[in-house]
Design a protein around this motif. Structure first.
Motif: not given
Length: 105
Positions: A28-34, A38-39
């Motif tokens: 989630l963080k790797k995907g910038e919480l978007r 990654e989500w």
């Protein structure tokens, strides 16, 4: 310094010895919480272990990221938790610290 969820975010994948709920948070963080690939990676992890508190807690955060608050609240209830912060980013920090036992460096 030991490798943890806070120090490994520049890696291409989460550390293999990291717990699965923490790996989901890592994605989630790797995907910038978007919402994005990654989500989806994180969602696959948490869905595989529905009914286990740590997985359900991360699942709740995922639906907050989606802005699906009804679904997020459902998963918070399943995890026996409540939102502890006012933002997704702060909630990520809170959950990551709680599940890892490590505070942000």
């Amino acid at each position: 310094m030991a490798v943890d969820i806070f120090t490994s975010l520049d890696w291409s994948e989460p550390p293999k010895d990291m717990s699965k709920p923490l790996q989901a948070l890592w994605w989630l963080k790797k995907g910038e919480l978007r919402i994005g690939p990654e989500w989806e990676q994180a969602h696959n992890i948490v869905q595989a272990m529905e009914g286990v508190q740590a997985f359900d807690w991360v699942h709740a955060l995922m639906h907050w990221i989606e802005a699906d608050m009804g679904n997020a609240d459902y998963w918070y209830r399943r995890a026996g938790k409540k939102r502890a912060t006012a933002s997704v980013a702060a909630e990520w920090e809170h959950i990551a610290a709680a599940l890892s036992g490590v505070t942000k460096h």
